[in-house]
Design a protein around this motif. Structure first.
Motif, PDB file in Angstrom:
ATOM      1  N   ASP A  46      11.637   3.046   3.940  1.00 53.51           N
ATOM      2  CA  ASP A  46      10.720   2.301   4.792  1.00 53.51           C
ATOM      3  C   ASP A  46       9.444   2.008   4.006  1.00 53.51           C
ATOM      4  O   ASP A  46       8.783   2.945   3.531  1.00 53.51           O
ATOM      5  CB  ASP A  46      10.401   3.129   6.050  1.00 53.51           C
ATOM      6  N   ARG A  47       9.087   0.744   3.894  1.00 53.74           N
ATOM      7  CA  ARG A  47       7.846   0.411   3.181  1.00 53.74           C
ATOM      8  C   ARG A  47       6.602   0.961   3.879  1.00 53.74           C
ATOM      9  O   ARG A  47       5.567   1.146   3.226  1.00 53.74           O
ATOM     10  CB  ARG A  47       7.711  -1.109   3.040  1.00 53.74           C
ATOM     11  N   GLY A  48       6.675   1.177   5.184  1.00 53.26           N
ATOM     12  CA  GLY A  48       5.497   1.663   5.884  1.00 53.26           C
ATOM     13  C   GLY A  48       4.327   0.718   5.707  1.00 53.26           C
ATOM     14  O   GLY A  48       4.433  -0.485   5.929  1.00 53.26           O
ATOM     15  N   TRP A  49       3.178   1.264   5.257  1.00 51.43           N
ATOM     16  CA  TRP A  49       1.997   0.434   5.030  1.00 51.43           C
ATOM     17  C   TRP A  49       1.906  -0.061   3.586  1.00 51.43           C
ATOM     18  O   TRP A  49       0.957  -0.753   3.230  1.00 51.43           O
ATOM     19  CB  TRP A  49       0.743   1.221   5.395  1.00 51.43           C
ATOM     20  N   TYR A  50       2.885   0.303   2.747  1.00 54.86           N
ATOM     21  CA  TYR A  50       2.891  -0.196   1.368  1.00 54.86           C
ATOM     22  C   TYR A  50       3.034  -1.721   1.366  1.00 54.86           C
ATOM     23  O   TYR A  50       3.829  -2.292   2.110  1.00 54.86           O
ATOM     24  CB  TYR A  50       4.048   0.429   0.573  1.00 54.86           C
ATOM     25  N   ALA A  51       2.237  -2.392   0.524  1.00 53.13           N
ATOM     26  CA  ALA A  51       2.254  -3.850   0.338  1.00 53.13           C
ATOM     27  C   ALA A  51       1.829  -4.610   1.576  1.00 53.13           C
ATOM     28  O   ALA A  51       2.073  -5.815   1.691  1.00 53.13           O
ATOM     29  CB  ALA A  51       3.628  -4.331  -0.139  1.00 53.13           C
ATOM     30  N   ALA A  52       1.181  -3.930   2.516  1.00 53.80           N
ATOM     31  CA  ALA A  52       0.728  -4.538   3.764  1.00 53.80           C
ATOM     32  C   ALA A  52      -0.793  -4.673   3.751  1.00 53.80           C
ATOM     33  O   ALA A  52      -1.468  -4.132   2.863  1.00 53.80           O
ATOM     34  CB  ALA A  52       1.187  -3.684   4.943  1.00 53.80           C
ATOM     35  N   PRO A  53      -1.372  -5.367   4.736  1.00 49.76           N
ATOM     36  CA  PRO A  53      -2.829  -5.552   4.751  1.00 49.76           C
ATOM     37  C   PRO A  53      -3.570  -4.274   5.149  1.00 49.76           C
ATOM     38  O   PRO A  53      -3.253  -3.644   6.165  1.00 49.76           O
ATOM     39  CB  PRO A  53      -3.038  -6.639   5.819  1.00 49.76           C
TER      40      PRO A  53
END
Length: 482
Positions: free
Chosen positions: A414-421
Protein backbone atom coordinates in the motif's frame (compact mmCIF):
# COMPACT_ATOMS: atom_id res chain seq x y z
CA UNK A 1 -10.32 35.66 10.09
CA UNK A 2 -10.92 35.50 6.36
CA UNK A 3 -12.62 32.18 5.60
CA UNK A 4 -11.51 30.05 2.68
CA UNK A 5 -13.24 30.70 -0.60
CA UNK A 6 -15.47 28.17 -2.29
CA UNK A 7 -18.80 26.47 -1.79
CA UNK A 8 -19.44 24.07 1.08
CA UNK A 9 -21.19 20.86 0.07
CA UNK A 10 -19.51 17.91 1.79
CA UNK A 11 -18.55 17.63 5.47
CA UNK A 12 -15.44 15.90 6.67
CA UNK A 13 -15.09 14.29 10.05
CA UNK A 14 -13.85 16.85 12.57
CA UNK A 15 -12.78 16.86 16.20
CA UNK A 16 -11.84 19.79 18.42
CA UNK A 17 -9.51 19.92 21.42
CA UNK A 18 -12.18 18.84 23.85
CA UNK A 19 -14.17 22.04 23.66
CA UNK A 20 -16.43 21.19 20.65
CA UNK A 21 -18.21 23.63 18.34
CA UNK A 22 -16.77 25.97 15.75
CA UNK A 23 -15.18 28.94 17.54
CA UNK A 24 -11.44 29.46 17.13
CA UNK A 25 -9.13 31.54 19.35
CA UNK A 26 -5.42 31.97 18.66
CA UNK A 27 -2.69 34.07 20.27
CA UNK A 28 0.98 34.50 19.36
CA UNK A 29 4.04 36.05 20.95
CA UNK A 30 7.56 36.66 19.68
CA UNK A 31 10.18 34.55 21.48
CA UNK A 32 13.88 33.90 21.34
CA UNK A 33 14.32 31.02 18.92
CA UNK A 34 14.43 27.79 20.95
CA UNK A 35 16.56 24.78 19.96
CA UNK A 36 14.80 23.05 17.09
CA UNK A 37 15.50 19.47 18.15
CA UNK A 38 14.48 20.18 21.73
CA UNK A 39 11.17 21.65 20.55
CA UNK A 40 10.40 18.62 18.37
CA UNK A 41 11.31 16.20 21.17
CA UNK A 42 9.16 18.02 23.75
CA UNK A 43 6.11 18.57 21.54
CA UNK A 44 2.87 16.78 22.34
CA UNK A 45 1.57 14.20 19.88
CA UNK A 46 0.47 14.37 17.18
CA UNK A 47 3.49 16.32 15.96
CA UNK A 48 4.07 18.09 12.67
CA UNK A 49 7.21 19.64 11.20
CA UNK A 50 7.28 21.63 7.96
CA UNK A 51 10.48 23.14 6.56
CA UNK A 52 10.42 24.31 2.95
CA UNK A 53 12.56 26.52 0.70
CA UNK A 54 11.62 30.17 1.16
CA UNK A 55 9.16 29.41 3.97
CA UNK A 56 9.21 29.70 7.75
CA UNK A 57 9.93 26.43 9.56
CA UNK A 58 7.05 25.24 11.75
CA UNK A 59 6.94 22.73 14.62
CA UNK A 60 3.45 21.89 15.86
CA UNK A 61 2.26 19.74 18.73
CA UNK A 62 -1.10 18.62 20.04
CA UNK A 63 -4.45 19.04 18.29
CA UNK A 64 -6.66 22.09 18.63
CA UNK A 65 -8.75 20.51 15.87
CA UNK A 66 -8.43 17.70 13.34
CA UNK A 67 -10.08 17.15 9.97
CA UNK A 68 -10.39 13.74 8.32
CA UNK A 69 -12.11 12.50 5.18
CA UNK A 70 -12.26 9.46 2.90
CA UNK A 71 -13.28 8.58 -0.62
CA UNK A 72 -13.28 10.41 -3.91
CA UNK A 73 -14.68 13.62 -2.35
CA UNK A 74 -11.96 13.88 0.31
CA UNK A 75 -10.35 17.04 -1.11
CA UNK A 76 -13.67 18.89 -1.18
CA UNK A 77 -14.63 17.49 2.22
CA UNK A 78 -11.46 18.78 3.87
CA UNK A 79 -11.83 22.18 2.21
CA UNK A 80 -15.40 22.55 3.38
CA UNK A 81 -14.72 21.37 6.92
CA UNK A 82 -11.87 23.89 7.10
CA UNK A 83 -14.23 26.63 5.98
CA UNK A 84 -16.47 25.76 8.92
CA UNK A 85 -13.52 25.66 11.32
CA UNK A 86 -12.18 29.04 10.21
CA UNK A 87 -15.60 30.71 9.84
CA UNK A 88 -15.52 32.27 13.32
CA UNK A 89 -12.16 33.26 14.73
CA UNK A 90 -10.47 35.55 17.24
CA UNK A 91 -6.87 35.54 16.02
CA UNK A 92 -3.96 37.75 17.04
CA UNK A 93 -0.99 36.34 15.13
CA UNK A 94 1.54 39.18 15.39
CA UNK A 95 3.03 38.14 12.05
CA UNK A 96 1.62 36.35 8.99
CA UNK A 97 3.94 33.37 9.43
CA UNK A 98 2.54 32.65 12.92
CA UNK A 99 -1.09 32.47 11.80
CA UNK A 100 -3.07 29.28 12.46
CA UNK A 101 -2.63 26.79 9.65
CA UNK A 102 -3.81 23.25 8.97
CA UNK A 103 -0.99 20.76 8.32
CA UNK A 104 -1.44 17.30 6.86
CA UNK A 105 -1.93 15.38 3.69
CA UNK A 106 -3.70 12.76 1.64
CA UNK A 107 -3.25 9.11 0.82
CA UNK A 108 -2.11 8.33 -2.70
CA UNK A 109 -5.25 6.31 -3.53
CA UNK A 110 -8.85 7.32 -2.79
CA UNK A 111 -9.63 3.88 -1.38
CA UNK A 112 -6.79 3.91 1.17
CA UNK A 113 -7.58 1.66 4.15
CA UNK A 114 -4.85 2.61 6.63
CA UNK A 115 -3.33 -0.82 7.20
CA UNK A 116 0.20 -1.22 8.61
CA UNK A 117 2.58 0.54 8.29
CA UNK A 118 -0.02 3.29 7.70
CA UNK A 119 -2.07 2.63 10.84
CA UNK A 120 -3.76 5.87 11.92
CA UNK A 121 -3.19 7.69 8.62
CA UNK A 122 -6.60 8.38 7.04
CA UNK A 123 -7.33 8.94 3.35
CA UNK A 124 -7.15 12.65 4.20
CA UNK A 125 -6.08 14.15 7.49
CA UNK A 126 -5.18 17.65 8.72
CA UNK A 127 -4.15 19.01 12.11
CA UNK A 128 -4.55 22.49 13.56
CA UNK A 129 -1.74 22.47 16.15
CA UNK A 130 -2.57 23.42 19.71
CA UNK A 131 0.97 24.77 20.16
CA UNK A 132 3.01 25.98 17.21
CA UNK A 133 6.58 27.31 17.07
CA UNK A 134 7.33 29.23 13.88
CA UNK A 135 10.96 30.03 13.03
CA UNK A 136 11.03 33.11 10.83
CA UNK A 137 14.81 33.49 10.76
CA UNK A 138 17.39 31.22 9.14
CA UNK A 139 16.43 27.55 8.91
CA UNK A 140 16.85 26.16 12.47
CA UNK A 141 17.17 22.53 11.34
CA UNK A 142 20.71 22.99 10.03
CA UNK A 143 22.27 22.38 13.43
CA UNK A 144 23.88 25.83 13.60
CA UNK A 145 23.24 27.13 17.16
CA UNK A 146 22.78 30.65 15.79
CA UNK A 147 20.53 29.58 12.92
CA UNK A 148 17.19 30.04 14.66
CA UNK A 149 16.96 33.84 14.55
CA UNK A 150 13.49 35.09 15.40
CA UNK A 151 10.64 32.77 16.35
CA UNK A 152 6.98 33.00 17.29
CA UNK A 153 4.98 30.91 19.71
CA UNK A 154 1.29 30.37 18.86
CA UNK A 155 -1.39 28.72 21.01
CA UNK A 156 -4.77 27.89 19.49
CA UNK A 157 -8.04 26.46 20.77
CA UNK A 158 -11.26 25.57 18.94
CA UNK A 159 -14.81 25.33 20.27
CA UNK A 160 -17.54 27.46 21.84
CA UNK A 161 -15.70 27.44 25.16
CA UNK A 162 -12.36 28.52 23.68
CA UNK A 163 -12.06 31.76 25.64
CA UNK A 164 -9.32 34.31 24.97
CA UNK A 165 -8.37 34.36 28.67
CA UNK A 166 -7.80 30.59 28.70
CA UNK A 167 -5.73 30.70 25.51
CA UNK A 168 -3.62 33.57 26.82
CA UNK A 169 -2.97 31.60 30.02
CA UNK A 170 -1.91 28.59 27.93
CA UNK A 171 0.36 30.86 25.92
CA UNK A 172 2.11 32.06 29.10
CA UNK A 173 2.56 28.48 30.29
CA UNK A 174 3.83 27.35 26.89
CA UNK A 175 6.31 30.22 26.79
CA UNK A 176 7.65 29.28 30.21
CA UNK A 177 8.04 25.67 29.08
CA UNK A 178 9.74 26.77 25.88
CA UNK A 179 12.22 28.98 27.74
CA UNK A 180 13.13 26.09 30.03
CA UNK A 181 14.27 23.86 27.15
CA UNK A 182 17.99 23.16 27.24
CA UNK A 183 20.32 22.83 24.30
CA UNK A 184 20.21 19.23 23.06
CA UNK A 185 23.22 16.97 22.84
CA UNK A 186 25.13 16.84 19.55
CA UNK A 187 23.17 15.35 16.67
CA UNK A 188 23.00 11.59 17.12
CA UNK A 189 24.53 9.24 14.59
CA UNK A 190 22.18 7.19 12.39
CA UNK A 191 20.66 4.24 14.26
CA UNK A 192 22.11 1.58 11.99
CA UNK A 193 20.29 -1.02 9.90
CA UNK A 194 20.24 -4.56 11.29
CA UNK A 195 18.22 -6.15 8.48
CA UNK A 196 16.24 -5.23 5.39
CA UNK A 197 13.47 -6.86 3.36
CA UNK A 198 12.22 -6.02 -0.13
CA UNK A 199 8.59 -6.24 -1.20
CA UNK A 200 9.67 -6.90 -4.78
CA UNK A 201 12.58 -9.13 -5.82
CA UNK A 202 14.45 -8.61 -9.05
CA UNK A 203 12.60 -11.31 -11.00
CA UNK A 204 9.20 -9.96 -9.96
CA UNK A 205 10.37 -6.45 -10.90
CA UNK A 206 11.37 -7.61 -14.40
CA UNK A 207 7.96 -9.21 -14.84
CA UNK A 208 6.12 -6.06 -13.67
CA UNK A 209 8.15 -3.70 -15.84
CA UNK A 210 7.85 -5.88 -18.92
CA UNK A 211 4.09 -6.18 -18.42
CA UNK A 212 3.81 -2.41 -18.16
CA UNK A 213 5.96 -1.91 -21.26
CA UNK A 214 3.71 -4.29 -23.18
CA UNK A 215 0.74 -2.08 -22.30
CA UNK A 216 2.68 1.04 -23.31
CA UNK A 217 3.66 -0.50 -26.66
CA UNK A 218 0.03 -1.50 -27.23
CA UNK A 219 -1.08 2.10 -26.68
CA UNK A 220 -3.00 1.45 -23.44
CA UNK A 221 -0.55 3.61 -21.46
CA UNK A 222 1.84 6.44 -22.26
CA UNK A 223 3.62 6.26 -18.93
CA UNK A 224 3.27 4.56 -15.55
CA UNK A 225 5.27 4.94 -12.34
CA UNK A 226 5.96 1.71 -10.46
CA UNK A 227 7.38 1.79 -6.95
CA UNK A 228 9.05 -0.56 -4.52
CA UNK A 229 9.07 -0.69 -0.72
CA UNK A 230 11.99 -1.60 1.52
CA UNK A 231 11.52 -2.51 5.19
CA UNK A 232 14.54 -1.89 7.44
CA UNK A 233 14.98 -3.16 11.00
CA UNK A 234 17.06 -0.68 13.00
CA UNK A 235 19.76 -1.38 15.56
CA UNK A 236 18.54 1.48 17.79
CA UNK A 237 15.25 3.42 17.95
CA UNK A 238 15.01 6.21 15.40
CA UNK A 239 15.75 9.71 16.70
CA UNK A 240 13.32 11.82 14.69
CA UNK A 241 14.69 15.32 15.54
CA UNK A 242 18.24 14.21 14.72
CA UNK A 243 17.09 12.58 11.48
CA UNK A 244 15.32 15.75 10.37
CA UNK A 245 18.44 17.77 11.19
CA UNK A 246 20.69 15.47 9.17
CA UNK A 247 18.26 15.59 6.25
CA UNK A 248 18.31 19.40 6.42
CA UNK A 249 22.09 19.48 6.28
CA UNK A 250 22.19 17.27 3.16
CA UNK A 251 18.99 18.51 1.47
CA UNK A 252 18.52 22.16 2.48
CA UNK A 253 16.61 22.97 -0.73
CA UNK A 254 14.06 20.17 -0.27
CA UNK A 255 10.73 20.06 1.54
CA UNK A 256 11.34 18.36 4.89
CA UNK A 257 8.37 17.14 6.87
CA UNK A 258 7.17 15.07 9.80
CA UNK A 259 3.53 14.05 10.08
CA UNK A 260 2.25 11.86 12.90
CA UNK A 261 -1.19 10.24 12.53
CA UNK A 262 -4.16 12.16 13.85
CA UNK A 263 -6.62 9.26 13.91
CA UNK A 264 -7.44 7.80 17.35
CA UNK A 265 -5.82 4.47 16.47
CA UNK A 266 -2.57 6.21 15.53
CA UNK A 267 -1.35 6.31 19.14
CA UNK A 268 -1.82 8.31 22.28
CA UNK A 269 -1.84 12.10 22.47
CA UNK A 270 0.29 12.57 25.55
CA UNK A 271 3.60 14.44 25.63
CA UNK A 272 6.38 12.31 24.19
CA UNK A 273 9.15 13.52 26.47
CA UNK A 274 11.98 12.05 24.39
CA UNK A 275 13.47 12.29 20.93
CA UNK A 276 12.18 8.98 19.53
CA UNK A 277 8.87 8.48 17.77
CA UNK A 278 7.03 8.34 21.13
CA UNK A 279 4.42 5.65 20.54
CA UNK A 280 3.09 6.80 17.14
CA UNK A 281 4.11 6.05 13.58
CA UNK A 282 6.09 8.88 11.99
CA UNK A 283 5.93 9.76 8.31
CA UNK A 284 8.93 11.87 7.35
CA UNK A 285 11.01 12.81 4.35
CA UNK A 286 12.97 15.33 2.32
CA UNK A 287 11.29 15.66 -1.06
CA UNK A 288 12.60 17.79 -3.93
CA UNK A 289 9.23 17.88 -5.67
CA UNK A 290 6.84 20.77 -5.13
CA UNK A 291 3.26 20.01 -6.05
CA UNK A 292 1.80 23.52 -5.83
CA UNK A 293 2.14 26.81 -4.00
CA UNK A 294 -0.72 29.32 -4.05
CA UNK A 295 -0.59 32.93 -2.83
CA UNK A 296 -3.30 35.25 -4.05
CA UNK A 297 -3.90 34.11 -7.63
CA UNK A 298 -0.27 33.20 -8.30
CA UNK A 299 0.50 29.49 -8.68
CA UNK A 300 3.99 28.02 -8.61
CA UNK A 301 4.65 24.42 -9.53
CA UNK A 302 6.97 22.52 -11.84
CA UNK A 303 7.93 19.31 -13.57
CA UNK A 304 10.60 17.14 -11.95
CA UNK A 305 11.25 13.94 -13.89
CA UNK A 306 14.28 12.24 -15.35
CA UNK A 307 17.06 11.05 -13.06
CA UNK A 308 20.77 10.28 -13.01
CA UNK A 309 23.42 10.00 -10.32
CA UNK A 310 26.06 12.45 -9.11
CA UNK A 311 29.62 12.38 -10.36
CA UNK A 312 32.78 11.71 -8.40
CA UNK A 313 34.26 14.99 -9.69
CA UNK A 314 32.78 18.30 -10.90
CA UNK A 315 33.68 17.35 -14.46
CA UNK A 316 31.92 13.98 -14.18
CA UNK A 317 28.94 15.69 -12.56
CA UNK A 318 28.64 18.06 -15.51
CA UNK A 319 29.02 15.20 -17.98
CA UNK A 320 26.20 13.25 -16.29
CA UNK A 321 23.99 16.34 -16.34
CA UNK A 322 24.56 16.90 -20.05
CA UNK A 323 23.88 13.23 -20.76
CA UNK A 324 20.63 13.44 -18.79
CA UNK A 325 19.44 16.51 -20.68
CA UNK A 326 20.00 14.70 -23.99
CA UNK A 327 18.87 11.20 -23.01
CA UNK A 328 15.86 10.26 -25.13
CA UNK A 329 14.04 8.19 -22.51
CA UNK A 330 14.47 10.74 -19.69
CA UNK A 331 13.62 13.75 -21.86
CA UNK A 332 10.50 11.99 -23.16
CA UNK A 333 9.43 11.17 -19.59
CA UNK A 334 10.03 14.76 -18.51
CA UNK A 335 8.06 16.26 -21.40
CA UNK A 336 5.09 14.02 -20.61
CA UNK A 337 5.05 15.35 -17.03
CA UNK A 338 5.46 19.03 -18.01
CA UNK A 339 2.74 18.84 -20.68
CA UNK A 340 0.32 17.15 -18.28
CA UNK A 341 0.83 19.74 -15.53
CA UNK A 342 0.13 22.57 -17.98
CA UNK A 343 -3.01 20.76 -19.13
CA UNK A 344 -4.15 20.18 -15.52
CA UNK A 345 -3.73 23.89 -14.70
CA UNK A 346 -5.38 25.17 -17.87
CA UNK A 347 -9.02 25.04 -16.65
CA UNK A 348 -8.13 27.32 -13.70
CA UNK A 349 -5.55 29.65 -15.22
CA UNK A 350 -5.74 32.90 -17.12
CA UNK A 351 -2.15 32.27 -18.19
CA UNK A 352 0.49 29.56 -17.78
CA UNK A 353 4.21 30.20 -18.22
CA UNK A 354 7.01 27.64 -18.50
CA UNK A 355 10.53 28.45 -17.36
CA UNK A 356 13.79 27.19 -18.75
CA UNK A 357 14.49 23.48 -18.46
CA UNK A 358 17.52 22.76 -16.29
CA UNK A 359 19.16 20.38 -13.83
CA UNK A 360 18.19 20.06 -10.16
CA UNK A 361 21.18 18.75 -8.20
CA UNK A 362 20.70 16.92 -4.91
CA UNK A 363 23.20 15.11 -2.72
CA UNK A 364 22.77 11.72 -4.41
CA UNK A 365 20.90 12.36 -7.67
CA UNK A 366 20.26 14.89 -10.43
CA UNK A 367 16.86 15.55 -12.03
CA UNK A 368 15.58 17.41 -15.05
CA UNK A 369 13.44 20.30 -13.80
CA UNK A 370 11.13 22.78 -15.51
CA UNK A 371 9.51 25.55 -13.40
CA UNK A 372 5.87 26.33 -14.23
CA UNK A 373 3.87 29.34 -13.02
CA UNK A 374 0.29 30.37 -13.59
CA UNK A 375 -2.08 33.23 -12.86
CA UNK A 376 -5.56 32.06 -11.95
CA UNK A 377 -8.59 33.44 -13.71
CA UNK A 378 -10.55 33.57 -10.43
CA UNK A 379 -9.98 33.01 -6.72
CA UNK A 380 -9.48 29.33 -5.90
CA UNK A 381 -8.62 27.30 -2.80
CA UNK A 382 -5.23 25.60 -2.92
CA UNK A 383 -6.95 22.23 -2.38
CA UNK A 384 -8.76 22.71 -5.71
CA UNK A 385 -5.35 22.76 -7.36
CA UNK A 386 -4.00 19.92 -5.22
CA UNK A 387 -6.90 17.76 -6.37
CA UNK A 388 -6.41 18.80 -10.00
CA UNK A 389 -2.68 18.03 -9.98
CA UNK A 390 -2.59 14.81 -7.94
CA UNK A 391 -1.18 12.51 -9.01
CA UNK A 392 1.15 14.19 -11.46
CA UNK A 393 2.56 11.89 -14.15
CA UNK A 394 5.87 12.09 -12.23
CA UNK A 395 4.37 9.74 -9.60
CA UNK A 396 1.37 8.27 -11.46
CA UNK A 397 1.18 8.07 -15.23
CA UNK A 398 -0.96 8.70 -18.29
CA UNK A 399 -3.79 8.23 -18.88
CA UNK A 400 -4.29 8.73 -15.13
CA UNK A 401 -7.09 6.20 -14.61
CA UNK A 402 -5.33 3.38 -16.43
CA UNK A 403 -2.04 4.20 -14.74
CA UNK A 404 -3.62 4.11 -11.27
CA UNK A 405 -5.25 0.74 -12.01
CA UNK A 406 -1.91 -0.61 -13.22
CA UNK A 407 -0.22 0.60 -10.01
CA UNK A 408 -2.96 -0.97 -7.86
CA UNK A 409 -2.78 -4.26 -9.73
CA UNK A 410 1.02 -4.43 -9.80
CA UNK A 411 2.48 -3.11 -6.54
CA UNK A 412 2.41 -5.67 -3.68
CA UNK A 413 2.13 -3.00 -0.97
CA UNK A 414 0.00 0.00 0.00
CA UNK A 415 1.51 3.34 -1.00
CA UNK A 416 -0.28 5.03 1.88
CA UNK A 417 0.81 8.67 1.93
CA UNK A 418 3.94 7.98 -0.15
CA UNK A 419 4.02 10.09 -3.37
CA UNK A 420 0.86 11.91 -2.24
CA UNK A 421 0.28 15.60 -1.38
CA UNK A 422 1.54 16.82 2.01
CA UNK A 423 1.62 20.43 3.19
CA UNK A 424 -0.47 23.18 4.73
CA UNK A 425 -3.17 25.74 4.02
CA UNK A 426 -4.61 28.72 5.88
CA UNK A 427 -7.97 30.42 6.38
CA UNK A 428 -7.66 32.31 3.08
CA UNK A 429 -7.21 29.09 1.12
CA UNK A 430 -3.56 29.79 0.34
CA UNK A 431 -0.99 27.09 0.96
CA UNK A 432 2.03 25.04 0.02
CA UNK A 433 2.11 21.33 -0.90
CA UNK A 434 4.86 18.93 -1.88
CA UNK A 435 4.84 15.42 -3.33
CA UNK A 436 5.89 13.03 -0.55
CA UNK A 437 8.68 11.13 -2.30
CA UNK A 438 12.11 10.44 -0.71
CA UNK A 439 10.11 9.49 2.36
CA UNK A 440 9.57 6.73 4.91
CA UNK A 441 7.24 5.76 7.74
CA UNK A 442 8.66 4.60 11.08
CA UNK A 443 6.90 2.13 13.37
CA UNK A 444 5.51 3.39 16.71
CA UNK A 445 8.50 2.16 18.70
CA UNK A 446 10.97 3.45 16.13
CA UNK A 447 12.75 0.16 15.52
CA UNK A 448 11.48 -0.41 11.98
CA UNK A 449 11.21 1.91 8.96
CA UNK A 450 9.46 1.34 5.62
CA UNK A 451 11.03 3.21 2.69
CA UNK A 452 9.51 3.82 -0.73
CA UNK A 453 10.89 4.74 -4.15
CA UNK A 454 9.57 4.64 -7.70
CA UNK A 455 10.51 5.17 -11.34
CA UNK A 456 8.67 6.26 -14.44
CA UNK A 457 8.29 3.74 -17.25
CA UNK A 458 7.93 4.88 -20.85
CA UNK A 459 8.86 3.48 -24.24
CA UNK A 460 12.49 2.20 -24.20
CA UNK A 461 12.61 1.78 -20.39
CA UNK A 462 14.99 -0.99 -19.33
CA UNK A 463 14.09 -3.12 -16.26
CA UNK A 464 17.68 -3.32 -14.98
CA UNK A 465 18.31 0.38 -15.42
CA UNK A 466 15.03 1.19 -13.64
CA UNK A 467 15.94 -1.20 -10.81
CA UNK A 468 19.20 0.69 -10.30
CA UNK A 469 17.36 4.02 -10.28
CA UNK A 470 15.04 2.80 -7.51
CA UNK A 471 18.04 1.85 -5.37
CA UNK A 472 19.51 5.32 -5.98
CA UNK A 473 16.28 6.95 -4.82
CA UNK A 474 16.32 5.01 -1.54
CA UNK A 475 19.62 6.66 -0.61
CA UNK A 476 18.37 10.00 0.84
CA UNK A 477 16.52 8.20 3.63
CA UNK A 478 18.67 5.06 3.83
CA UNK A 479 21.81 7.16 4.32
CA UNK A 480 20.25 8.65 7.46
CA UNK A 481 19.51 5.19 8.85
CA UNK A 482 22.71 3.25 8.13
Amino acid sequence: MEPPRGESSVRAGRTGDGEGGSGLVSRSVRVEAPPFRAVVAAADSPRVVWAAPGEATVVGGGAAATLTAAGADRFTAIRDAAADLFASGDVHAGTLAARPRLFGGFAYHDEHDGTAPWTGYPAAGFLLPRVQVTYTGTDPTTGDPDAGGEAWLTVTAAGPDAAPEAVEARLRDARTALESLSEPDPVAAPPGVADRRRTTDRDAWHDSVNAALTRIEAGDLRKVVLAQALEADLERPLDIPATLTRLAERYPDCYRFLLEPISPDGGDSTPDGDATVGGRPSFFGATPERLVDLTGRTVETGALAGTTGRGETPAEDEWLARELLHDGKNVHEHEIVADAIRDQLAPYAASVATGERGIRRLATVQHIETPITAELGADRHVLDLVEALHPTPAVGGLPPGRALRTIRDTEPFDRGWYAAPVGWFDAAGYGSFAVAIRSAVASPDGDRVSLFAGVGLVTDSDPDREWDEVQLKYRPILDELE
